[in-house]
Design an enzyme around this catalytic site. Structure first.
Site, short mmCIF file in Angstrom:
data_model
loop_
_atom_site.label_atom_id
_atom_site.label_comp_id
_atom_site.label_asym_id
_atom_site.label_seq_id
_atom_site.Cartn_x
_atom_site.Cartn_y
_atom_site.Cartn_z
N GLY B 26 0.82 -1.21 0.00
CA GLY B 26 0.00 0.00 0.00
C GLY B 26 0.85 1.25 0.00
N THR B 29 -0.25 9.26 1.17
CA THR B 29 0.49 10.52 1.32
C THR B 29 1.52 10.47 2.43
OG1 THR B 29 -1.57 11.21 2.34
CG2 THR B 29 -0.93 12.32 0.29
N VAL B 33 3.04 0.94 3.03
CA VAL B 33 2.71 -0.22 3.85
C VAL B 33 3.38 -1.46 3.25
CG1 VAL B 33 0.88 -1.49 5.00
CG2 VAL B 33 0.47 0.84 4.26
N ASP B 150 -13.45 7.79 9.63
CA ASP B 150 -13.05 7.49 8.25
C ASP B 150 -13.40 6.05 7.88
OD1 ASP B 150 -12.03 8.09 5.77
OD2 ASP B 150 -10.00 7.44 6.29
#
Lengths: 383, 448
Positions: B26, B29, B33, B150
């Site tokens: 992953g 910004t 990952v 989120d």
């Protein structure tokens, strides 16, 4: 997090007294050994995470110039730490931070120095980093630049130790401050006396203010490392109430224990509060002169080369005194001379709040606009 | 000659030896990952997702996002919350590495697999089990005064093969906040929640919001599990710091009908409701069509629960605790711990594909050797290191591969194709997928 009983604060950071004593002794011992081995105590973290002690060449140079510097005793370390914890309170007050930030920063500072000696990591810098991280965690963000400007420090000093401090705190960052518990009790007490008229309500408010003052004192002792915040707040209330007995606290505590189904009995709670007061009274008294002497010792064992410079400066100082223009009235220190830059030697300027408030004028106007919103008060009984 | 390998070794933190890097899974910004395997004796071979946080760009040390994630996840212990196993520091570039238990799947990929590969809905047992576990994790957070802020399919992780197979883990706490005693109003943090899952009170500019914003997002996710399509796919207006999201609101109003001050009394106090009177209050959508979109009978328990999650008034919106108690969860099929087993005995389990891994990336995020000189030695050495990692790969695939196809994301950052191809991996085109991993880091639309 609302649940203190499952928190890292409750499980990892409330110690038995003996554990506390052992930890402080162990880090003092380690610094002493570093002093013998390397000639200086300061420690720096390297790129790969390993610790760097002073290089041999520097040590030898220092050795040629004078005897191995003297190390700080455990007791002297206590004094230094308490002095800088007081500084945290001063800085946070001057920035008009809510007292939660102050309490969190002081606890970070205390926790960090459970595993490190002040001889290893400079408390003057660590203290600033603790305030900085506390602001981030409490979502009251102040940039390193703003903080640095307010105390006339290079922001890099604040940033440099951020990761080291986070690691020292084992990344456990949520702290339960006794101030919040105190607000909870006060809120609850106010409700309880609501029917008894305005005087009763006013009495509770006055008691709360007095208790905040007691908590401020307790924050500078070992108490926050030994007792949960709920007990600390209650002990502060009890102590504040002793003189005027404006509130029937005992009845309140009885009721509270009954209502919340707490596992503790009244006598257990009483003896915990007694222990808090004893720890409070046993805490060393920090006086300026003593700390100044220890701080000089600290600087030299962190950096033995200073030994020379200090001597030179003393000689210079004596010469200077003879010059007539030095009799001129003292002026406000230039930024570079600020107390924090030079530690305690020039700290006279720091002791009167007016003077140091003046210095932060710019900062203050900026922060005045930031209002704390009315937080929903939740009764937090944290045994 | 200086041995570059050795030099490299010295600036690398010692903790890196605890892990064997598999690859990158992953990117966002604030960092990357990675997937790695633990080399610690008692965890040998256990897969770990490692999220690397770069220093914040503004010269302000550790990013607030990393601090939030660490402080909250250090305290959270719950089966349905992702587990933060360890935190490491790289003093070399002053970055932080957060090590999590690895989850092979996430709802973004699961939904996409059904939509694009299987063209069949997710079975009812799986939908219900996933939803129940999301709510269970959320109830834990909310009762600890944490709002996630989120929630979206890519942040809902699902464990792959192993003891915890099919267990939901709520992830990505970069925006989560404790709201028990905020020192500043919550709105000071800038706009939160990816726009499709954003609650109407936020879209209308509410200054104070509650855990109900998470419940709206769960409602949207629930509908998406049922239909395989995002429920409200508004086009985001990216002008200015907190623009009025007209299109998103219109999508919501079209489906749910107009909110009215009758049903939502505090509506009149919301800034954008007042300021955009003409736009918002001008059009009228009379016929709410939610049940036809989600294709559920209006009287079914599923639809009842969904419409309670998508209640306009946040004060009336169902809470996580109430939702767990809803009769939807007491009717057959009952929810279970392993959401990925077949719905009924005769049915075949769906094999979801493994998370795509970019094998060419090193732990420091570089795809090329760090030395700028054209000495071949370090390159060869790196290749050898990578091949070592690759040795692990076929083994891993045997273990985890149920039936799905291995994929490599269409990702411009993929370098070193040679290495990947040598392993005989099939490459499958994969259009328009930017959001390829549940470990993806937040996009630029979020402001801190």
């Amino acid at each position: 997090m609302a649940d203190f009983s499952t928190s890292s604060h409750c499980h990892h950071w409330i110690l038995q007294r003996q554990t506390l004593v052992d930890k402080l002794r162990a880090s003092n011992q380690r610094a002493q050994e570093a002093l013998k081995k390397y000639g200086a105590t300061r420690v720096e973290v390297q790129a790969d995470g390993s610790l760097a002690y002073p290089e041999n060449a520097e040590v030898e140079a220092a050795a040629r110039k004078g005897p191995t510097p003297e190390h700080l005793t455990v007791q002297e370390e206590v004094m230094i730490r308490k002095f800088y914890e007081g500084k945290i309170q001063q800085v946070c007050t001057a920035f008009l931070f809510p007292n939660k930030i102050q309490a969190t920063a002081i606890l970070y500072f205390k926790r960090f120095y459970l595993n490190w000696s002040v001889m290893e990591h400079d408390p003057k810098h660590i203290m600033l980093t603790c305030i900085y991280i506390s602001c981030k965690v409490e979502e009251f963000h102040v940039s390193a630049e703003e903080l640095g400007k307010g105390i006339q420090q290079d922001p890099q000093v604040v940033l440099k130790n951020e990761l080291t401090v986070l690691q020292g705190l084992e990344f456990e960052l949520i702290v339960y401050a006794p101030y919040r518990s105190l607000d909870g009790y006060a809120f609850d007490l106010e409700n309880a006396v609501q029917g008894m008229g305005a005087v009763a309500v006013k009495n509770v408010q006055e008691l709360r203010e007095q208790a905040v003052f007691e908590v401020d004192i307790m924050m500078l002792t070992d108490v926050p490392l030994l007792f949960p915040p709920g007990q600390i707040a209650m002990a502060a209330l009890r102590k504040a109430n002793r003189e005027n007995r404006k509130v029937d606290l005992e009845r309140y505590m009885q009721g509270l224990l009954g209502r919340t189904g707490a596992k503790h009995t009244m006598s257990e709670l009483e003896s915990a509060m007694d222990a808090i007061e004893i720890a409070m009274n046993e805490s060393v008294h920090v006086e300026e002169e003593g700390v100044r002497r220890i701080d000089r010792k600290l600087k030299i064992c962190r950096n033995p080369q200073l030994q020379d410079e200090t001597k030179k400066r003393e000689r210079k100082g004596k010469q200077k005194q003879k010059k007539p223009q030095d009799a001129a009235p003292p002026t406000y220190p230039k930024p570079a001379d600020s107390a924090i830059n030079h530690g305690i030697e020039e700290s006279d300027n720091f002791t009167t709040p007016q003077v140091h408030m003046l210095r932060w004028e710019g900062m203050l106007s900026l922060l005045m606009s930031v209002k704390e919103i009315g937080a929903k008060t939740v009764l937090a009984i944290q045994y | 000659m200086v041995d570059p390998g050795n030099q490299r070794q010295r600036t690398r933190p010692a903790w890196l030896n605890q892990y064997e890097l598999v690859g990158k899974i992953g990117e966002g910004t604030y960092g990357l990952v990675y997937l790695a395997r633990s080399k610690l004796p008692h965890h040998r071979g256990v897969r770990i997702a490692i999220k690397k946080f770069k220093q914040s760009k503004e010269g302000d040390g550790v990013s607030p996002t990393a601090i939030r994630e660490i402080m909250l996840l250090r305290e959270c212990v719950h089966e349905n919350i992702v587990k933060l196993v360890d935190v490491h520091i790289n003093y070399g570039d002053m970055s932080l590495y957060l090590a999590f238990d690895y989850a092979e799947h996430d709802l973004y990929e699961i939904i996409r697999h059904h939509r694009e590969k299987l063209s069949s809905p997710i079975n009812q047992y799986t939908v219900k089990s996933l939803l129940w576990q999301i709510l269970n994790g959320l109830n834990y957070l909310h009762s600890n005064w944490i709002i996630h802020r989120d929630l979206k399919p890519s942040n809902i992780l699902v464990m792959g093969e192993g003891e915890e197979q099919g267990v939901v883990k709520i992830g990505d706490f970069g925006l989560a906040r404790v709201h028990q005693a905020p020192l500043k109003p919550l709105c000071d943090n800038g706009v939160v929640v990816t726009i499709w899952y954003r609650a109407p009170e936020l879209l209308l500019g509410a200054k104070h919001y509650t855990s109900a914003v998470d419940m709206w997002a769960v409602g949207c996710i629930f509908a998406e599990l049922l239909t395989l399509k995002p429920l409200f796919q508004g086009i985001e207006d990216k002008n200015g710091p907190n623009p009025f999201q007209a299109d998103q609101l219109e999508k919501i109003f079209k489906t749910l009908g107009h909110p009215t001050p009758d049903r939502w009394p505090t509506l009149l106090n919301l800034p954008f409701w007042q300021a955009n009177r003409n736009f918002i209050q001008g059009k009228k959508y009379e016929n709410p069509g939610l049940y036809s979109i989600v294709q559920q009978p209006a009287k079914s328990p599923a639809f009842d629960l969904l419409s309670k999650m998508l209640e306009y008034d946040p004060a009336k919106r169902i809470s996580a605790a109430q939702a767990l108690d809803h009769h939807y969860f007491r009717t057959e099929p009952l929810p279970g711990r392993n959401a990925l087993v077949p719905g009924s005995p005769g049915e075949k389990a769906v094999g979801y594909p493994n998370r795509p891994v970019d094998y060419s990336t090193d732990f420091d995020g570089s795809t090329a050797p760090p030395q700028s000189n054209s000495n071949l030695a370090p390159l060869q050495q790196q290749q050898m290191q990578r091949n070592e990692h690759m040795m692990q790969v076929p083994q891993m695939h045997q273990q985890l591969h149920m039936q799905g196809m291995q994929r490599i994301p269409q990702n411009s950052n993929m370098g070193n194709y040679g290495v990947g191809n040598q392993q005989g991996r099939r490459k499958e085109p994969d259009s328009g997928n930017q959001n390829y991993s549940g470990y993806q880091l937040p996009n630029k639309s979020r402001r801190m």
